[in-house]
Design an enzyme around this catalytic site. Structure first.
Site, PDB file in Angstrom:
ATOM      1  N   ASP A 157      -9.457  -3.335  -5.520  1.00  0.00           N
ATOM      2  CA  ASP A 157      -9.515  -2.756  -4.172  1.00  0.00           C
ATOM      3  C   ASP A 157     -10.964  -2.503  -3.772  1.00  0.00           C
ATOM      4  O   ASP A 157     -11.256  -1.552  -3.043  1.00  0.00           O
ATOM      5  CB  ASP A 157      -8.690  -1.466  -4.091  1.00  0.00           C
ATOM      6  CG  ASP A 157      -8.511  -0.966  -2.657  1.00  0.00           C
ATOM      7  OD1 ASP A 157      -8.584  -1.794  -1.728  1.00  0.00           O
ATOM      8  OD2 ASP A 157      -8.315   0.256  -2.475  1.00  0.00           O
TER       9      ASP A 157
ATOM     10  N   HIS B 197       0.880  -1.166   0.000  1.00  0.00           N
ATOM     11  CA  HIS B 197       0.000   0.000   0.000  1.00  0.00           C
ATOM     12  C   HIS B 197       0.914   1.211   0.000  1.00  0.00           C
ATOM     13  O   HIS B 197       1.552   1.528   1.005  1.00  0.00           O
ATOM     14  CB  HIS B 197      -0.917  -0.004   1.228  1.00  0.00           C
ATOM     15  CG  HIS B 197      -1.869   1.148   1.270  1.00  0.00           C
ATOM     16  ND1 HIS B 197      -3.235   0.982   1.278  1.00  0.00           N
ATOM     17  CD2 HIS B 197      -1.659   2.489   1.283  1.00  0.00           C
ATOM     18  CE1 HIS B 197      -3.829   2.176   1.300  1.00  0.00           C
ATOM     19  NE2 HIS B 197      -2.879   3.104   1.309  1.00  0.00           N
TER      20      HIS B 197
END
Length: 354
Positions: free
Chosen positions: A244, A134
């Site tokens: 996501d 991330h």
């Protein structure tokens, strides 16, 4: 202009499937979106930190969507050891996900420094596991860091890890900026990038004041969205689908502090057909959604599902549902608002892979 397209089923290399009622609602909808490979994020409560936890979670998901091939990940944390990495690899766990502390949902146990994890990265490099990053750093007003530049300020860390472990496969997750696209292209064959449905559509104006478009990392400037669109339109093989998709009940998105996440799971391929048609590269959709990710990871559908296709047709009045109930038995669980709710997306799945 095409009125129908047939593709292999899609591979989603970044997906949140939650727990409890939400998991039971969301997981079967992976199939509805035309997806047969799901690369599952470990930021549950508590996070998935061991091989046993990953396999137990996988068993729950397979019971809910037996047509889907699930690949599991571990949460990078101080408890993780090189021995656990080797054990996880033998058990089929595909990757390790790194979350900087506090930047997104359930990241309170996230990373503050990467150097202490170098023995983990070395073990991952040796066994062929993928590091999923991330790519943001926490906001810091004194250093002029906020959600709009947190990704770009993270990129030197990506390059540092890559230089230290050049054979380690790394995926910069859900890129949102031109700087990220340029960095991944420059670093070479062991570094790739997932791109979401919503970041191909949104800019900052679309989520400011619209909580159901708010996610982390946030959508950025028009030139950043242009960079994402240009790289997928070019057919670059190291940029591929990772939605996501991150469902939250409506009351947690519209309250005093909106949870980060956009829900796209039930309509992944129709959303993408709409977007790729609008940017003039419908011919590039198959590789982006179905091939490039599996080629980078070396992962694919299990036997019996590899050659099954999905046919999409272009129609008017294909309206995104207003909401999805989290539980048919418990109204208090609330509803999830999908991406582009109430909008006509112009494409639908006419024939799915199962």
């Amino acid at each position: 202009m095409s009125s129908s397209i047939t593709l292999p089923s899609a591979c989603d290399f970044h997906l949140h499937l939650r727990q409890g009622d939400m998991m039971r609602m969301v997981t079967p909808k992976v199939v509805e979106g035309g997806v047969s490979v799901a690369y599952v994020m470990p930021n549950t409560v508590p996070p998935i930190k061991t091989t046993e936890e990953a396999l137990a979670y996988k068993k729950e998901l397979e019971a809910l969507a037996p047509q889907v091939t699930f690949y599991m990940t571990l949460y990078l944390s101080p408890e993780l050891t090189p021995e656990e990495i080797r054990k996880a690899s033998k058990a089929g766990v595909a990757g390790v996900k790194s979350y900087p502390r506090g930047v997104t949902t359930n990241s309170e146990s996230g990373i503050e420094s990467y150097e202490i994890y170098y023995p983990i990265f070395q073990a991952m490099e040796e066994v062929g596991m993928v590091l999923n990053l991330h790519g943001e750093i926490p906001s810091d007003a004194e250093k002029d860091i906020c959600v709009l530049n947190a990704e770009e300020r993270f990129l030197p860390q990506l390059e540092k890890i890559h230089n230290a472990f050049p054979k380690l496969k790394i995926v910069l997750e859900h890129a949102t900026s031109k700087a990220a696209v340029d960095m991944v292209k420059r670093l070479g064959d062991t570094v790739a990038c997932s791109i979401t449905v919503h970041h191909l559509q949104l800019i900052v104006d679309d989520w400011a004041g619209q909580p159901h478009h708010f996610c982390k990392p946030v959508a950025k400037f028009p030139h950043d969205r242009d960079a994402l669109r240009e790289v997928v339109a070019s057919g670059h093989p190291r940029f591929f689908l990772g939605t996501d998709s991150a469902p939250h009940p409506r009351h947690t998105k519209e309250g005093p502090k909106a949870n980060a996440g956009v829900f796209t799971t039930p309509l992944v391929l129709p959303y993408l057909a709409k977007i790729f048609e609008e940017i003039g590269c419908l011919d590039k959709l198959e590789n982006f959604a179905c091939h490039f990710g599996s080629q980078f990871y070396g992962l694919r559908q299990r036997e019996g599902f590899v050659d099954r296709g999905v046919t999409l047709v272009k129609e008017s009045n294909v309206i995104v549902p207003e909401s999805y109930a989290v539980s048919t038995a418990n109204a208090d669980a609330g509803v999830v608002i999908p991406f582009l709710t109430g909008r006509d997306i112009g494409w639908k799945i006419a024939s799915n892979y199962c």
